[in-house]
Scaffold this active site. Sequence first.
Site, mmCIF file in Angstrom:
data_model
loop_
_atom_site.group_PDB
_atom_site.id
_atom_site.type_symbol
_atom_site.label_atom_id
_atom_site.label_comp_id
_atom_site.label_asym_id
_atom_site.label_seq_id
_atom_site.Cartn_x
_atom_site.Cartn_y
_atom_site.Cartn_z
ATOM 1 N N ASP A 1 0.561 -1.293 -0.440
ATOM 2 C CA ASP A 1 0.463 0.141 -0.065
ATOM 3 C C ASP A 1 0.700 0.988 -0.473
ATOM 4 O OD1 ASP A 1 -2.313 -1.484 -0.070
ATOM 5 O OD2 ASP A 1 -2.712 -1.050 2.068
ATOM 6 N N TYR B 1 -1.452 5.028 -2.870
ATOM 7 C CA TYR B 1 -2.973 5.290 -2.135
ATOM 8 C C TYR B 1 -3.934 6.187 -3.360
ATOM 9 C CZ TYR B 1 -3.038 2.856 2.285
ATOM 10 O OH TYR B 1 -3.097 1.746 3.157
ATOM 11 N N ASN C 1 -2.827 -4.298 -1.345
ATOM 12 C CA ASN C 1 -5.231 -4.725 -2.335
ATOM 13 C C ASN C 1 -5.049 -3.295 -2.613
ATOM 14 O OD1 ASN C 1 -4.611 -3.828 0.520
ATOM 15 N ND2 ASN C 1 -6.598 -3.065 -0.024
ATOM 16 N N HIS D 1 1.766 -8.340 2.916
ATOM 17 C CA HIS D 1 1.009 -7.159 3.546
ATOM 18 C C HIS D 1 -0.315 -7.618 4.567
ATOM 19 C CE1 HIS D 1 -0.754 -3.441 2.868
ATOM 20 N NE2 HIS D 1 -2.454 -3.675 2.815
ATOM 21 N N HIS E 1 -10.285 -5.599 9.198
ATOM 22 C CA HIS E 1 -9.454 -6.582 7.987
ATOM 23 C C HIS E 1 -9.614 -7.905 8.719
ATOM 24 C CE1 HIS E 1 -8.820 -3.708 4.854
ATOM 25 N NE2 HIS E 1 -8.436 -2.860 6.183
ATOM 26 N N HIS F 1 -1.551 -3.869 6.042
ATOM 27 C CA HIS F 1 -3.199 -3.323 5.661
ATOM 28 C C HIS F 1 -4.198 -3.105 6.907
ATOM 29 C CE1 HIS F 1 -5.902 -5.284 3.211
ATOM 30 N NE2 HIS F 1 -6.052 -6.290 4.006
ATOM 31 N N VAL F 2 -3.568 -3.346 8.593
ATOM 32 C CA VAL F 2 -4.669 -2.882 9.353
ATOM 33 C C VAL F 2 -4.060 -1.314 9.505
ATOM 34 C CG1 VAL F 2 -5.393 -3.600 11.552
ATOM 35 C CG2 VAL F 2 -4.980 -5.098 10.226
#
Length: 440
Positions: free
Chosen positions: A179, A182, A212, A301, A311, A338-339
């Site tokens: 990530d 963005y 993602n 990730h 998540h 991710h989190v």
Amino acid sequence: MALAALLVIAAASALSLPPAASLAVTSPYMRPPPRETLSLLKDHDADGQTPQQVHISMVGLDKMRVSWVTDDDAPAIVEYGTTSGQYPSSATGNTTSYSYVLYNSGKIHDAVTGPLQPSTTYYYRCSSSPAREFSFRTPPATLPVKFVIAGDLGQTGWTESTLKHIAASDYDVLLLPGDLSYADFVQPRWDSFGRLVTPLASARPWMVTQGNHEVEKMPVVEPEPFKAYNARWRMPYDVDTAGTTSSDSNLFYSFDVAGGAVHVVMLGSYADFAAQNEWLRRDLAALDRRKAAAFVVALVHAPWYSSNEAHEGDGDAMRVAMEEVLYEARVDAVFAGHVHAYERFARVYQGKSDPCGPVYVTIGDGGNREGLAKNYVDPAPAVSAFREASFGHGRLEVVNATHALWAWHRNNDDEPVVADQVWITSLAANPACNRKKNKT
């Protein structure tokens, strides 16, 4: 002597720890509010051949890939040397570009410089442009070595704060567990992200894996996933060295630092698990932990362990597929994003405390525009050692062949604050874990 004393103190502290059930700490810190998304859409000082969005990445132990973008056609050449303004060496590389819906990228160049000397500052310019000179420092050939780890960066005021704190520290390599920009389908955001990170990413190698937000796949219109990511952030996936095994995908790879004393595995949460697992087994099986690779760390990730409500379960399928492989190889630590919060777990395997399992850390708190993940499961699991929903970054210093110091630095009203810190002992140096491995 000072280091030895610290290690003795750390060991004594570890021996005096209370039972695991009482170790979990949920920080009561009240974090500041979100900040605005930055606007960096244009480089008003650049003409069509001015190098922009410059970043570097390691290629083996003694080479560096330089990547940059120009608006117009320009030669894919990097000229470099150890004295500012003098460039006796040069490397010629490749140029590519891509289109995405109605967007057309600039000319994306990369060239591999080297062989280079360790712990040395090189000055360089791209596309023979006299407009801008850059410099980078190569990582050391031996321990100690210092890493910065920051995930889910984005392009907000908090991102800017995180980057400022990173810039103020002395480090050798930055690791990013997915990530990045963005951009989320809006391709000019990739350009603005490249400009935002250039001051840091042009000076130290940035080794990244995807998240993602890099997928950017749209049915029929844009069916190819990771189109922008793969074009802009080429990693050394296709490089075989004495300590690494090449893969067939830019989404997962490995590399060595400090002469092979540290082996880093970059995994892909959104890459094919079957092909990735096969490559991972070959890569880790080739390591000789007795002679080299004192520390092995992995990045991914989606976290395999998390007590945050955000998540939940996103990393479970990958953990089921690959956790045993990391455990059998005695991987020392696994870092995830991710989190959008911070959490550190004790050594764990299959959901339970295990002295031969990796330390798991979630560090998806670089500054993204989606905000923080503030809700944790209550009570905290016994294997969760520390957790806090704040923006920040981490620093991993591998001090010697047996000990590494991990510290998480919270962005506290623009001041870096060490909120969590722990010594990590190499599993390769743990006789009990090596005996256990030989029996399995």
